[in-house]
Enzyme design. Structure first.
Site, mmCIF file in Angstrom:
data_model
loop_
_atom_site.group_PDB
_atom_site.id
_atom_site.type_symbol
_atom_site.label_atom_id
_atom_site.label_comp_id
_atom_site.label_asym_id
_atom_site.label_seq_id
_atom_site.Cartn_x
_atom_site.Cartn_y
_atom_site.Cartn_z
ATOM 1 N N LYS A 136 -4.064 7.108 -14.397
ATOM 2 C CA LYS A 136 -4.847 7.048 -15.635
ATOM 3 C C LYS A 136 -4.075 7.658 -16.800
ATOM 4 C CE LYS A 136 -9.213 8.129 -15.216
ATOM 5 N NZ LYS A 136 -9.934 6.848 -15.379
ATOM 6 N N ARG A 142 -11.465 13.830 -17.004
ATOM 7 C CA ARG A 142 -11.419 12.843 -15.921
ATOM 8 C C ARG A 142 -10.221 13.111 -15.011
ATOM 9 N NH1 ARG A 142 -13.155 8.990 -20.141
ATOM 10 N NH2 ARG A 142 -15.030 7.908 -19.461
ATOM 11 N N GLY A 182 -14.015 6.487 -8.178
ATOM 12 C CA GLY A 182 -15.256 7.161 -7.813
ATOM 13 C C GLY A 182 -15.115 8.304 -6.826
ATOM 14 N N MET A 187 -13.291 11.156 -7.154
ATOM 15 C CA MET A 187 -13.206 12.488 -7.755
ATOM 16 C C MET A 187 -14.136 12.567 -8.963
ATOM 17 S SD MET A 187 -9.165 13.315 -7.285
ATOM 18 C CE MET A 187 -8.646 11.684 -7.810
ATOM 19 N N ARG A 208 -5.682 -0.268 -15.684
ATOM 20 C CA ARG A 208 -4.962 -0.104 -14.417
ATOM 21 C C ARG A 208 -4.879 -1.469 -13.759
ATOM 22 N NH1 ARG A 208 -9.775 3.438 -11.590
ATOM 23 N NH2 ARG A 208 -11.394 1.833 -11.609
ATOM 24 N N HIS A 238 -2.393 -1.691 24.826
ATOM 25 C CA HIS A 238 -2.431 -3.033 25.423
ATOM 26 C C HIS A 238 -3.443 -3.924 24.700
ATOM 27 C CE1 HIS A 238 -4.079 -6.026 28.304
ATOM 28 N NE2 HIS A 238 -2.810 -6.192 28.585
ATOM 29 N N SER A 264 18.049 -7.803 21.388
ATOM 30 C CA SER A 264 16.714 -7.769 20.805
ATOM 31 C C SER A 264 16.176 -6.354 21.009
ATOM 32 C CB SER A 264 15.793 -8.792 21.471
ATOM 33 O OG SER A 264 14.517 -8.759 20.880
ATOM 34 N N CYS A 324 11.711 -7.302 18.537
ATOM 35 C CA CYS A 324 10.563 -8.046 19.070
ATOM 36 C C CYS A 324 9.405 -7.126 19.414
ATOM 37 C CB CYS A 324 10.976 -8.858 20.293
ATOM 38 S SG CYS A 324 11.603 -7.862 21.653
ATOM 39 N N TYR A 383 16.741 -11.320 12.519
ATOM 40 C CA TYR A 383 15.361 -11.814 12.572
ATOM 41 C C TYR A 383 14.424 -10.708 13.035
ATOM 42 C CZ TYR A 383 15.743 -12.095 17.690
ATOM 43 O OH TYR A 383 15.896 -11.785 19.021
#
Length: 909
Positions: free
Chosen positions: A26, A96, A105, A107, A352, A468, A777, A844, A864
């Site tokens: 702010k 504020r 909202g 604080m 904002r 799992h 991998s 992976c 990858y």
């Protein structure tokens, strides 16, 4: 001298938008709006460093702060021409909060500060409106008493309602000046009664009381909860903004409102918001009066008879439209703004980046790029990758009522409701009967795979984000709430209990895997909708990224889904998941219960047919893209049940004596299965298992190769390798099997043999392993476990405490640890490529779908990432953002074009 206070107003500011870490969001945006010439009431910001000092020094302020606040307040007085606490021309201020991350909202705020019995009379005389002055005064006394003095607001609401009843009116704005004067006296009497002392009249005492209250509100319970939910660190602290008051409640030429520069629900490029004439901001957000629309179009579409701002104040509306355009052009994003109109003059109180739905985020990004407001790269960088996830799953209807009874970890996104069942078998049975079910387990095991598939969603009371249940649910696209420790499950009684609430089997439960909430009854859901902007963003992401994105998949359904979402191959086929259904589990158990190699091979012949069929289908679906098949990984005891009744059932199905099942179950029991007889160790002990799986892969490759235009790309991956000798031995078995299949089939095919790097020793020996392995991998689930010495299934019981105390910033099983695990991966990549320069490498583990982890992979230089099918679009966007960040950093470091190093050091080693 340290600078604790930053001024803004009158077209000038000490701070800028990029200083939000110091000034809060702010404060930084107020400074920015002031500096670009927007009408911002003057004020000043106490920095977040004040908050840090406040909490580190027993709630005491820095010694220089008082003087700096006095000097800043004097500047506000000069800029406004009013004097704080003056009995003839008083300055009133608002107080504020403003953290660096938006916490709407959470604080506290105090408005109209500086009013007392003298200044209210001056305000009445100066404004010529006694009603306005005392309306402001009664609001201030109520708000200050609530926020600073800690008196519950209902004490004041009762007096307000009584005053309206007495006057015979329904709205606050209909009360007369004398009613409001009496209310102020009543409110002050409440303070005297509750605290035994008078309401503070000294404006300076009021100011410091309010500043302290806002700093204290950083640690209130709702702020703490919000920070936990949104991963906002406690040490950030909040700033405090002190700003000259402007009034929307001085009469009918005054108003206050909130607006979004575009529709936050749909992303449509239309001005969106509400306002109230003769009101202050809290009236708009509290719903005390019915707000009015900003535009004529919105008023008509909502069927409202109340006039719009465009009609009531057309010149102000045009000015606000101009501000809207200026803010979007400046911030390059949709803005959430607050404004006040005082006696025909517009003031901007806040801007904002506006919160928005996932569909709106994509639409706004695409539209702004097409409008030329931002580039494609900026459009991609403006999006949070996890927003994409929300588009792929049903979500709870935001308008629906819900009764939350428990909360766990948001382990797999989406929402689902259904009848509660407590066993996988019951889930399958009821699902076949047409029921939608939610599978509830203390924890799941591979034995529950059929139930997970049959259920709409899964809820567990133990386990974490990589348990799992979580891993399998994400792979299937099922919602999952894991580790809901407040729930007690009683399998015998077929019920779950949370406090005084009991839910029995067959009753309805709803879970939200995006928030971790568990709700009683059925809460309506909204189906996912993929708009055209989704495809555009994915296309732009693919143009920008360097890394490929594969999927973890072992069923045809998973593979098709992954391909539909843009996967460029399968990075992990968990072959063990193919053995848990129907006759497959019977054949698997026969193999485990076999007393010699001959019996094992007979059972493996049955499994060979099934495994070959599955892999053949995967090769066909991926149509020439790489498919990485991991050999059997889990310990064998996971395939054998442990209760007497289940063992008897296994003995009957496998055609063996019950005693053999009991004996074998005891033999397979391990003290620490995760570090036990599993992965390549199984294949070393039983090479016939490795031989069967290799044959299934190669026979599938041969079959598909005969009929497809694109030859399959088979990659055989050996898990849990620690030594070069292990890999050498098993690679020999694999190559011998490949040669045999080529000879038998009379066809050639290509394949690669690689290994998972999931042990620290393997990372250290990567250079030697690369002499035999053709790809790496990184199995980051196990690599994290073995690096930290943590069990991912048990760590959830104490890792939240570690996060709360700042020991770790993130759960290392959710986001890759850059300094430890990341360092090992970097080392392995460097050493592996020093032996085999063009070696292909990826990850992976579950980290493959985590945006923060993907950024680390980009920096390290992996080729990858592989993730669950429903995370593929998330990974595509995250990979693009990582590539763009890396390019941006390189551009800053050098003005000349430089070649990106294949490997970048990551970590202080």
């Amino acid at each position: 001298m340290a600078k604790w206070v930053y001024n803004f107003g009158d077209g000038k500011a000490d701070g800028r938008a990029e200083m939000k870490n110091l000034l809060g969001g702010k404060g930084a945006n107020l400074a920015e709006m002031a500096s670009i010439g927007l009408p911002v009431p003057p004020g000043f910001t106490l920095t977040t460093e004040v908050c840090t000092h406040f909490y580190q020094n027993d709630c005491n302020y820095p010694k220089e702060l008082t003087q700096q606040v006095e000097e800043a307040l004097a500047l506000v007085q000069t800029r406004t021409g009013r004097v704080f606490g003056d009995s003839t021309n008083p300055l009133l201020v608002s107080i504020r909060s403003g953290a660096r991350a938006s916490m709407p909202g959470m604080m506290d705020t105090v408005l109209n500060l500086g009013l007392n019995d003298q200044t209210v009379e001056a305000l009445a005389k100066k404004s010529g409106d006694r009603r306005f002055a005392f309306d402001s005064y009664r609001r201030f006394v109520q708000m200050y008493s609530d926020v600073v003095l800690g008196i519950e607001i209902n004490h004041f609401e009762k007096h307000l309602e009584r005053a309206k009843e007495k006057r015979g009116v329904k709205q606050d704005c209909e009360l007369l000046p004398e009613d409001l004067e009496k209310l102020v006296k009543s409110y002050k009497a409440v303070v005297q009664l509750e605290l035994g002392e008078e309401f503070p009249e000294d404006p300076n005492a009021q100011l410091w009381g309010a500043i302290g209250a806002v700093f204290n509100s950083w640690m209130n319970q709702r702020a703490k909860t919000y920070r936990q939910l949104h991963d906002i660190p406690e040490w950030w602290g909040t700033a405090v903004n002190v700003q000259a008051m402007v009034f929307g409640n001085m009469g009918n030429d005054c108003a206050t409102g909130v607006a979004f520069t575009r529709d936050p629900s749909t992303g449509t490029n239309e001005f969106y918001g509400e306002f109230l004439v003769n009101a202050q901001r809290e009236d708009v957000v509290a719903g005390i009066r019915t707000p009015q629309e900003l535009t004529i179009k919105a008023r008509k579409s909502h069927g409202s008879e109340l006039p719009s701002l465009e009609e009531v104040m057309p010149s102000i509306f045009k000015e606000l439209l101009s501000v809207r355009s200026q803010l979007e052009a400046h911030y390059k994003d949709m803005q959430d703004i607050e404004f006040t109109i005082q006696q025909g003059k517009l003031y901007m109180l806040q801007t904002r980046n506006g919160k928005r739905t996932a569909p709106a985020a994509l639409q706004i990004a695409v539209d702004m790029a097409k409008e030329g407001l931002i580039s494609k790269s900026q459009a991609l960088m403006s999006l949070k990758p996890d927003l994409i996830d929300q588009l792929l799953h049903p979500t709870l209807d935001p308008k629906a009522k819900k009764e939350v009874i428990a909360k766990g970890l948001p382990a797999s996104p989406g929402a689902a409701g259904g009848k509660v069942v407590f066993s996988a078998d019951e889930a399958v049975r009821r699902s076949k009967d047409g029921d939608k079910v939610i599978l509830v387990r203390i924890e799941t095991s591979p034995d529950d795979i059929h139930g997970l598939h049959a259920a709409e969603g899964v809820l567990t009371t133990r386990g974490g984000m990589t348990s799992h249940a979580a891993v399998v649910a994400r792979g299937m696209g099922r919602p999952c709430v894991a580790g809901a420790g407040g729930i007690t499950v009683d399998y015998t009684a077929a019920k779950l209990t949370v406090g005084s609430v009991t839910v029995s089997e067959g009753q309805i439960l709803t879970i939200d895997g995006s928030t971790g909430e568990v709700m009683v009854g059925e809460v309506p859901t909204v189906p996912p909708q993929l708009s055209g902007s989704f495809g555009i963003i994915m296309e732009w992401a693919d143009e920008a990224r360097d890394m490929k994105v594969r999927a973890n998949a072992e069923t045809p359904a998973d593979a098709r889904q992954a391909k539909e979402f843009g996967a460029e191959g399968i990075g992990l086929v968990r072959t063990e998941h193919m053995f848990f259904e129907g006759q497959r589990i019977v054949a698997m158990r026969q193999m485990i219960l076999a007393t010699d190699e001959n019996d094992r091979r007979q059972a493996l012949e049955k499994l060979l047919v099934m495994q070959r069929e599955d892999i053949t289908e995967l090769f066909k679906i991926m149509d020439g893209m790489p498919v990485t098949v991991r050999l059997l990984d889990p310990p064998l005891h996971e395939f054998i049940p442990h209760t007497e009744a289940e063992m008897a059932s296994v003995a009957k199905a496998a055609g063996v004596p019950l005693d053999r099942v009991r004996r074998r179950a005891a033999e397979l029991q391990e003290a620490n299965p995760m570090l036990g007889h599993r992965g390549c160790r199984l294949a070393i002990t039983y090479p016939e298992i490795c031989e069967m799986q290799a044959r299934a892969i190669f026979e599938a490759a041969a079959e598909v190769g005969r009929t497809s235009k694109k030859l399959p790309v088979a990659e055989v991956m050996v898990p849990l390798v620690a030594t070069t000798e292990e890999l050498k031995l098993l690679k020999g078995v694999i190559e011998k099997t490949a040669d045999a299949v080529k000879k038998e089939q009379g066809i050639t095919f290509t394949y690669k043999v690689g290994t998972m790097i999931e042990l620290p020793r393997a990372a250290l020996q990567a250079g030697k392993l690369a002499e035999m392995a053709e790809f790496f991998s990184f199995g980051t689930n196990d690599l994290t476990q073995t690096t930290y010495g943590l069990s991912r299934d048990d760590a959830g019981s104490f890792l939240p405490e570690y996060k709360a105390k700042g020991i770790v910033e993130q759960d290392p099983f959710v986001s890759l640890d850059p300094d430890g695990v990341g360092e090992l991966i970097t080392m392995a990549v460097q050493r592996g490529r020093s032996t085999r320069p063009d070696m292909k490498m990826g990850i992976c583990g579950e980290h493959g779908g985590d945006p923060a982890s993907i950024e680390i992979c980009e920096r390290i230089g992996l080729d990858y990432v592989s993730c669950s099918p429903f995370r593929v679009p998330v990974a595509r966007l995250a990979a693009a953002q990582s590539a763009l960040k890396t390019q941006g950093e390189k551009a800053k470091q050098s003005s000349t074009k430089a070649t990106k190093p294949r490997v970048q050091n990551f970590g202080p080693w």
